[in-house]
Design a protein around this motif. Structure first.
Motif, PDB file in Angstrom:
ATOM      1  N   MET A 234       0.843  -1.188   0.000  1.00 38.43           N
ATOM      2  CA  MET A 234       0.000   0.000   0.000  1.00 38.43           C
ATOM      3  C   MET A 234       0.882   1.243   0.000  1.00 38.43           C
ATOM      4  SD  MET A 234      -2.777   1.178   2.889  1.00 38.43           S
ATOM      5  CE  MET A 234      -1.483   1.743   4.017  1.00 38.43           C
ATOM      6  N   ILE A 235       0.494   2.236  -0.790  1.00 42.70           N
ATOM      7  CA  ILE A 235       1.186   3.522  -0.828  1.00 42.70           C
ATOM      8  C   ILE A 235       0.342   4.534  -0.071  1.00 42.70           C
ATOM      9  CG2 ILE A 235       2.153   5.347  -2.263  1.00 42.70           C
ATOM     10  CD1 ILE A 235       2.186   3.263  -4.552  1.00 42.70           C
ATOM     11  N   ARG A 236       0.913   5.116   0.955  1.00 50.54           N
ATOM     12  CA  ARG A 236       0.239   6.172   1.704  1.00 50.54           C
ATOM     13  C   ARG A 236       0.804   7.507   1.247  1.00 50.54           C
ATOM     14  NH1 ARG A 236      -1.200   5.315   7.860  1.00 50.54           N
ATOM     15  NH2 ARG A 236      -2.866   4.226   6.734  1.00 50.54           N
ATOM     16  N   PHE A 247       5.514  10.301   1.308  1.00 49.00           N
ATOM     17  CA  PHE A 247       4.912   9.012   0.986  1.00 49.00           C
ATOM     18  C   PHE A 247       5.376   7.966   1.985  1.00 49.00           C
ATOM     19  CE2 PHE A 247       5.283  11.321  -2.997  1.00 49.00           C
ATOM     20  CZ  PHE A 247       4.038  11.158  -3.570  1.00 49.00           C
ATOM     21  N   GLY A 248       4.568   6.929   2.131  1.00 48.70           N
ATOM     22  CA  GLY A 248       4.972   5.745   2.874  1.00 48.70           C
ATOM     23  C   GLY A 248       4.559   4.516   2.098  1.00 48.70           C
ATOM     24  N   HIS A 249       5.453   3.529   2.007  1.00 52.36           N
ATOM     25  CA  HIS A 249       5.126   2.275   1.326  1.00 52.36           C
ATOM     26  C   HIS A 249       5.254   1.139   2.319  1.00 52.36           C
ATOM     27  CE1 HIS A 249       5.835  -1.350  -1.201  1.00 52.36           C
ATOM     28  NE2 HIS A 249       4.903  -0.777  -1.947  1.00 52.36           N
ATOM     29  N   ILE A 274       7.992   2.205   4.972  1.00 57.10           N
ATOM     30  CA  ILE A 274       9.192   2.923   4.552  1.00 57.10           C
ATOM     31  C   ILE A 274       8.776   4.314   4.107  1.00 57.10           C
ATOM     32  CG2 ILE A 274      11.207   2.893   3.061  1.00 57.10           C
ATOM     33  CD1 ILE A 274      11.001   0.541   5.044  1.00 57.10           C
ATOM     34  N   MET A 275       9.283   5.315   4.807  1.00 57.36           N
ATOM     35  CA  MET A 275       8.893   6.693   4.531  1.00 57.36           C
ATOM     36  C   MET A 275       9.782   7.317   3.463  1.00 57.36           C
ATOM     37  SD  MET A 275       6.274   7.333   6.418  1.00 57.36           S
ATOM     38  CE  MET A 275       5.469   7.132   8.028  1.00 57.36           C
ATOM     39  N   ALA A 342       1.858   7.684  11.965  1.00 58.58           N
ATOM     40  CA  ALA A 342       3.089   8.461  11.887  1.00 58.58           C
ATOM     41  C   ALA A 342       3.210   9.165  10.525  1.00 58.58           C
ATOM     42  CB  ALA A 342       4.291   7.534  12.095  1.00 58.58           C
ATOM     43  N   ILE A 343       4.167  10.087  10.449  1.00 62.66           N
ATOM     44  CA  ILE A 343       4.308  10.908   9.264  1.00 62.66           C
ATOM     45  C   ILE A 343       5.780  10.963   8.843  1.00 62.66           C
ATOM     46  CG2 ILE A 343       2.255  12.315   9.643  1.00 62.66           C
ATOM     47  CD1 ILE A 343       3.969  14.350  11.075  1.00 62.66           C
TER      48      ILE A 343
END
Length: 367
Positions: A234-236, A247-249, A274-275, A342-343
């Protein structure tokens, strides 16, 4: 109530603007809350560096009046409270935030994310309302138990595996993968997205009865086609206002049957998120789509102006079918606007910039 003039945070006049950072906790957490012991410490630091005083405020229903009085002395409120947390909802908090936004000390006070904005973009219904955008998929909305029972069985049998989502929730609560069991009469195999869940087989009627309470809390159930590329992760996409902040994966395991070792085994746990910063090369196409097309069209569809967009929010994407050129497509599976954390490391500075812009607008308008 504070009656001093409200000034731009970067000016050298009367005082710094004061922003509350609101999160849920008990009386002890409220008593002990500081910027330094908060999980939002980097946000506090970024706001301070921008000339903004940030105050930690802990909320619980048992001392809601104290929180209300405190918030009414602030210039703005940043809210990090999940829709559902240990059995508690936002049923009492949201009216409080609406009251604060209407009665605060500024002529145009703001709460981010405002409960009314959350009800537009931070619920699963956004998947149905924006299904015509490029991030949409085969999506349906059941507004009542009667519609759910009348329409879902035939759709499940003719289209294939579906994902049902209660309108408001977090952490996988009320999200189910549902597929018909071949060779049976109205039996389904279901898997809850809540961590630790195991697949179950049961009569379809029994499963639908299990879902009926969702209509009481969220008002509807959203039905999307299952995305077979789910195991690819998932890509956030993190957004501050209307600009991508990172982005986060993550290789997620929700809605993927656990290995033989069981749902508590190490193999069944999701991978680390992974940010990446907003300039990460592998996500630039998604960034362009978000900033140039999808966010503006979402705002138009949902009637949200830019100044009302949350200071921090995220959109979760799964990989959709590859296009005719072999490029990835993206399918929106959720927008988080209630408690985005988290960001990425770059996000606190983006939050501070957006907060400064919001305060500046209020000053210019005479707030």
């Amino acid at each position: 109530m504070d009656t001093e003039p409200h000034t731009h945070p970067r000016s050298n006049t009367a005082r710094r603007s004061r922003i509350a950072i609101l999160s849920r906790g008990d009386a002890a957490a409220r008593h002990d809350a500081t910027a330094q012991n908060s999980r939002f410490v980097r946000v506090f630091e970024a706001l301070d560096a921008s000339g903004i005083e940030a105050i930690p405020v802990v909320y619980d229903e048992t001392f809601a009046d104290l929180v209300r009085n405190q918030l009414l002395t602030m210039d703005g409120v940043l809210v990090w409270v999940d829709p559902i947390h240990q059995g508690k909802t936002r049923a009492a908090l949201d009216p409080l935030l609406r009251e604060v936004a209407a009665k605060g000390p500024m002529k145009r006070p703001w709460v981010s994310a405002h409960p009314d904005v959350i009800l537009k973009m931070g619920v699963k219904d956004v998947l149905y309302r924006t299904r015509h955008l490029g991030w949409g998929a085969d999506t349906h909305r059941y507004a009542s138990v009667e519609a759910f029972r009348a329409e879902f069985p035939s759709r499940l049998c003719t289209v294939g595996p579906r994902v049902l989502k209660q309108n408001r929730g977090n952490g996988g609560q009320g999200v189910w993968k549902v597929e018909a069991v071949p060779g049976t009469d109205a039996a389904v195999r279901v898997l809850h997205a809540l961590r630790g869940s195991r697949p179950e087989e049961m009569p379809l009627d029994a499963f639908m009865a299990r879902c009926e309470p969702y209509f009481g809390w969220g008002g509807c159930i959203i039905d999307q086609t299952f995305q077979p590329r789910l195991p690819e992760g998932m890509i956030r996409c993190y957004v501050s206002g209307s600009k991508v902040a990172g982005f986060g994966h993550q290789l997620i395991k929700a809605l993927i049957p656990p290995p033989p070792e069981g749902p508590d085994s190490p193999e069944a746990q999701p991978g680390p998120r992974i940010m990446h910063g907003p300039d990460a090369a592998q996500f630039q196409r998604l960034r362009r789509l978000m900033e140039d097309e999808w966010i503006p069209r979402m705002m138009e569809t949902l009637t949200i102006d830019e100044a009302s967009l949350p200071v921090i929010w995220d959109a979760d994407f799964l990989y959709g079918p590859r296009d005719t050129d072999g490029a990835d497509t993206y399918v929106l599976c959720e927008i988080n606007a209630s408690s985005c954390f988290a960001i990425p490391d770059e996000a606190p500075a983006a939050i501070a910039r957006t907060v400064s812009e919001r305060i500046g607008r209020n000053v210019e308008s005479g707030g």
